[in-house]
Motif scaffolding. Structure first.
Motif, PDB file in Angstrom:
ATOM      1  N   TYR A 105       0.811  -1.215   0.000  1.00 15.89           N
ATOM      2  CA  TYR A 105       0.000   0.000   0.000  1.00 15.89           C
ATOM      3  C   TYR A 105       0.847   1.269   0.000  1.00 15.89           C
ATOM      4  O   TYR A 105       0.308   2.363   0.038  1.00 15.89           O
ATOM      5  N   ILE A 106       2.171   1.111   0.013  1.00 21.14           N
ATOM      6  CA  ILE A 106       3.028   2.301  -0.074  1.00 21.14           C
ATOM      7  C   ILE A 106       3.860   2.230  -1.345  1.00 21.14           C
ATOM      8  O   ILE A 106       4.517   1.239  -1.625  1.00 21.14           O
ATOM      9  N   ASP A 107       3.770   3.305  -2.105  1.00 19.34           N
ATOM     10  CA  ASP A 107       4.524   3.376  -3.347  1.00 19.34           C
ATOM     11  C   ASP A 107       5.206   4.741  -3.357  1.00 19.34           C
ATOM     12  O   ASP A 107       4.547   5.764  -3.508  1.00 19.34           O
ATOM     13  N   GLY A 108       6.500   4.724  -3.133  1.00 20.95           N
ATOM     14  CA  GLY A 108       7.238   5.991  -3.091  1.00 20.95           C
ATOM     15  C   GLY A 108       6.752   6.863  -1.946  1.00 20.95           C
ATOM     16  O   GLY A 108       6.868   6.476  -0.791  1.00 20.95           O
ATOM     17  N   TYR A 109       6.193   8.026  -2.273  1.00 20.86           N
ATOM     18  CA  TYR A 109       5.719   8.947  -1.244  1.00 20.86           C
ATOM     19  C   TYR A 109       4.208   8.895  -1.084  1.00 20.86           C
ATOM     20  O   TYR A 109       3.608   9.783  -0.507  1.00 20.86           O
ATOM     21  N   GLU A 110       3.596   7.857  -1.610  1.00 19.44           N
ATOM     22  CA  GLU A 110       2.147   7.774  -1.529  1.00 19.44           C
ATOM     23  C   GLU A 110       1.690   6.525  -0.802  1.00 19.44           C
ATOM     24  O   GLU A 110       2.184   5.423  -1.059  1.00 19.44           O
ATOM     25  N   LEU A 111       0.720   6.727   0.101  1.00 23.71           N
ATOM     26  CA  LEU A 111       0.134   5.604   0.815  1.00 23.71           C
ATOM     27  C   LEU A 111      -1.283   5.416   0.285  1.00 23.71           C
ATOM     28  O   LEU A 111      -2.087   6.347   0.285  1.00 23.71           O
ATOM     29  N   ASP A 112      -1.569   4.218  -0.177  1.00 24.73           N
ATOM     30  CA  ASP A 112      -2.900   3.914  -0.698  1.00 24.73           C
ATOM     31  C   ASP A 112      -3.763   3.437   0.478  1.00 24.73           C
ATOM     32  O   ASP A 112      -3.677   2.289   0.902  1.00 24.73           O
ATOM     33  N   ALA A 113      -4.580   4.361   1.020  1.00 26.23           N
ATOM     34  CA  ALA A 113      -5.372   4.070   2.221  1.00 26.23           C
ATOM     35  C   ALA A 113      -6.367   2.942   1.976  1.00 26.23           C
ATOM     36  O   ALA A 113      -6.629   2.119   2.847  1.00 26.23           O
ATOM     37  N   GLU A 114      -6.903   2.887   0.778  1.00 30.61           N
ATOM     38  CA  GLU A 114      -7.893   1.865   0.436  1.00 30.61           C
ATOM     39  C   GLU A 114      -7.259   0.467   0.460  1.00 30.61           C
ATOM     40  O   GLU A 114      -7.829  -0.480   0.964  1.00 30.61           O
ATOM     41  N   GLN A 115      -6.057   0.385  -0.088  1.00 26.95           N
ATOM     42  CA  GLN A 115      -5.349  -0.899  -0.113  1.00 26.95           C
ATOM     43  C   GLN A 115      -4.964  -1.329   1.301  1.00 26.95           C
ATOM     44  O   GLN A 115      -5.098  -2.493   1.672  1.00 26.95           O
ATOM     45  N   LEU A 116      -4.514  -0.369   2.093  1.00 29.41           N
ATOM     46  CA  LEU A 116      -4.175  -0.650   3.492  1.00 29.41           C
ATOM     47  C   LEU A 116      -5.395  -1.191   4.233  1.00 29.41           C
ATOM     48  O   LEU A 116      -5.321  -2.180   4.954  1.00 29.41           O
ATOM     49  N   LEU A 117      -6.538  -0.554   4.002  1.00 28.94           N
ATOM     50  CA  LEU A 117      -7.775  -0.984   4.654  1.00 28.94           C
ATOM     51  C   LEU A 117      -8.176  -2.388   4.194  1.00 28.94           C
ATOM     52  O   LEU A 117      -8.590  -3.220   5.000  1.00 28.94           O
ATOM     53  N   ARG A 118      -8.012  -2.654   2.907  1.00 26.19           N
ATOM     54  CA  ARG A 118      -8.342  -3.993   2.393  1.00 26.19           C
ATOM     55  C   ARG A 118      -7.503  -5.059   3.094  1.00 26.19           C
ATOM     56  O   ARG A 118      -7.999  -6.117   3.457  1.00 26.19           O
ATOM     57  N   ASN A 119      -6.220  -4.776   3.280  1.00 24.14           N
ATOM     58  CA  ASN A 119      -5.350  -5.726   3.992  1.00 24.14           C
ATOM     59  C   ASN A 119      -5.888  -5.989   5.391  1.00 24.14           C
ATOM     60  O   ASN A 119      -5.914  -7.126   5.853  1.00 24.14           O
ATOM     61  N   GLU A 120      -6.304  -4.913   6.062  1.00 26.04           N
ATOM     62  CA  GLU A 120      -6.762  -5.042   7.444  1.00 26.04           C
ATOM     63  C   GLU A 120      -8.095  -5.788   7.524  1.00 26.04           C
ATOM     64  O   GLU A 120      -8.325  -6.551   8.457  1.00 26.04           O
ATOM     65  N   VAL A 121      -8.974  -5.555   6.562  1.00 24.93           N
ATOM     66  CA  VAL A 121     -10.253  -6.281   6.537  1.00 24.93           C
ATOM     67  C   VAL A 121      -9.963  -7.778   6.374  1.00 24.93           C
ATOM     68  O   VAL A 121     -10.554  -8.621   7.042  1.00 24.93           O
ATOM     69  N   LEU A 122      -9.003  -8.088   5.516  1.00 27.47           N
ATOM     70  CA  LEU A 122      -8.633  -9.478   5.274  1.00 27.47           C
ATOM     71  C   LEU A 122      -8.098 -10.131   6.555  1.00 27.47           C
ATOM     72  O   LEU A 122      -8.456 -11.256   6.898  1.00 27.47           O
ATOM     73  N   ILE A 123      -7.266  -9.396   7.297  1.00 23.34           N
ATOM     74  CA  ILE A 123      -6.705  -9.912   8.547  1.00 23.34           C
ATOM     75  C   ILE A 123      -7.824 -10.107   9.580  1.00 23.34           C
ATOM     76  O   ILE A 123      -7.845 -11.083  10.321  1.00 23.34           O
ATOM     77  N   GLY A 124      -8.791  -9.184   9.584  1.00 24.75           N
ATOM     78  CA  GLY A 124      -9.868  -9.262  10.575  1.00 24.75           C
ATOM     79  C   GLY A 124     -11.064 -10.085  10.136  1.00 24.75           C
ATOM     80  O   GLY A 124     -12.068 -10.145  10.843  1.00 24.75           O
ATOM     81  N   TRP A 125     -10.978 -10.716   8.970  1.00 25.66           N
ATOM     82  CA  TRP A 125     -12.122 -11.466   8.428  1.00 25.66           C
ATOM     83  C   TRP A 125     -12.515 -12.605   9.361  1.00 25.66           C
ATOM     84  O   TRP A 125     -11.652 -13.380   9.779  1.00 25.66           O
ATOM     85  N   PRO A 126     -13.797 -12.724   9.721  1.00 27.90           N
ATOM     86  CA  PRO A 126     -14.191 -13.777  10.675  1.00 27.90           C
ATOM     87  C   PRO A 126     -14.079 -15.164  10.056  1.00 27.90           C
ATOM     88  O   PRO A 126     -14.314 -15.341   8.863  1.00 27.90           O
ATOM     89  N   THR A 127     -13.701 -16.148  10.878  1.00 24.03           N
ATOM     90  CA  THR A 127     -13.541 -17.504  10.366  1.00 24.03           C
ATOM     91  C   THR A 127     -14.882 -18.228  10.337  1.00 24.03           C
ATOM     92  O   THR A 127     -15.080 -19.135   9.556  1.00 24.03           O
ATOM     93  N   LYS A 128     -15.811 -17.824  11.190  1.00 17.39           N
ATOM     94  CA  LYS A 128     -17.110 -18.489  11.234  1.00 17.39           C
ATOM     95  C   LYS A 128     -18.214 -17.449  11.360  1.00 17.39           C
ATOM     96  O   LYS A 128     -18.107 -16.536  12.174  1.00 17.39           O
ATOM     97  N   ILE A 129     -19.246 -17.608  10.554  1.00 18.43           N
ATOM     98  CA  ILE A 129     -20.385 -16.687  10.613  1.00 18.43           C
ATOM     99  C   ILE A 129     -21.650 -17.502  10.815  1.00 18.43           C
ATOM    100  O   ILE A 129     -21.942 -18.422  10.045  1.00 18.43           O
ATOM    101  N   LEU A 130     -22.383 -17.201  11.888  1.00 16.56           N
ATOM    102  CA  LEU A 130     -23.678 -17.847  12.119  1.00 16.56           C
ATOM    103  C   LEU A 130     -24.718 -16.754  12.319  1.00 16.56           C
ATOM    104  O   LEU A 130     -24.454 -15.755  12.984  1.00 16.56           O
ATOM    105  N   CYS A 131     -25.923 -16.938  11.742  1.00 16.77           N
ATOM    106  CA  CYS A 131     -26.979 -15.940  11.918  1.00 16.77           C
ATOM    107  C   CYS A 131     -27.411 -15.900  13.379  1.00 16.77           C
ATOM    108  O   CYS A 131     -27.810 -14.876  13.895  1.00 16.77           O
TER     109      CYS A 131
END
Ligand SMILES: [Zn+2]
Ligand SMILES: [Zn+2]
Length: 175
Positions: A105-131
């Protein structure tokens, strides 16, 4: 959204603190797209540690619709993200100390906030979902959602091998 890092990487090493609007309307995980129901702006803070080492902290709450593992009904799932990561821009991706901390998510002097957030959502993704904890699932035979009512299938939901055993018992009785 791209965040310019020149302030924090420049002479003054000014800390950057921003509320960044989140763009994502859906999240793709293992080939499936899940709708994003609501999202808050991403609170992001980027501080200088030393040389080209940065400390990135962020907080975000995002609600995604994920089907129940048993009955497939959509479940509103709130993901609370709270992260803190050390990034050394002089190191290549492979040298980063934290395994999951890819600096894609970092390229030179730019941080891609959306990409960073996507990484974090992936890390926090629940392993089990029940209604709900006691979700009864769906009937294997007719597909009826058993939380909403029963169906007329005989002894549904059991392993098909069980019905073979049941038939054996029936035959016994008849003899
Ligand atoms: Zn369910
Ligand atoms: Zn059924």
């Amino acid at each position: 959204m791209l965040l310019n890092l020149s302030d924090v990487l420049g002479e003054q090493h000014k800390t950057i603190e921003r509320e960044i609007p989140v763009e994502m309307d859906s999240f793709v995980h293992e080939g499936t797209s899940y709708p994003v129901l609501s999202k808050e702006p991403l609170s992001l803070k980027v501080e200088h540690i030393k040389n080209r080492e940065l400390l990135i902290t962020g907080k975000n709450r995002i609600t995604v619709e994920i089907p129940c593992d048993r009955c497939l009904e959509p479940v509103k799932t709130e993901l609370m993200l709270d992260f803190c990561k050390n990034v050394d821009l002089d190191m290549s991706d492979g040298e980063q100390p934290e395994e999951l901390d890819e600096t894609n998510y970092i390229d030179g002097y730019e941080l891609d906030a959306e990409q960073l957030l996507r990484n974090e959502v992936l890390i926090g993704w629940p392993t089990k979902i029940l209604c709900r904890d006691d979700c009864k699932g769906i009937c294997n035979v007719c597909g009826q959602n058993l939380n909403r009512g029963t169906c007329n299938c005989e002894d549904t939901g059991l392993d098909p091998r069980m019905s073979v055993i049941r038939d054996v018992f029936k035959n016994f009785k008849e003899v």
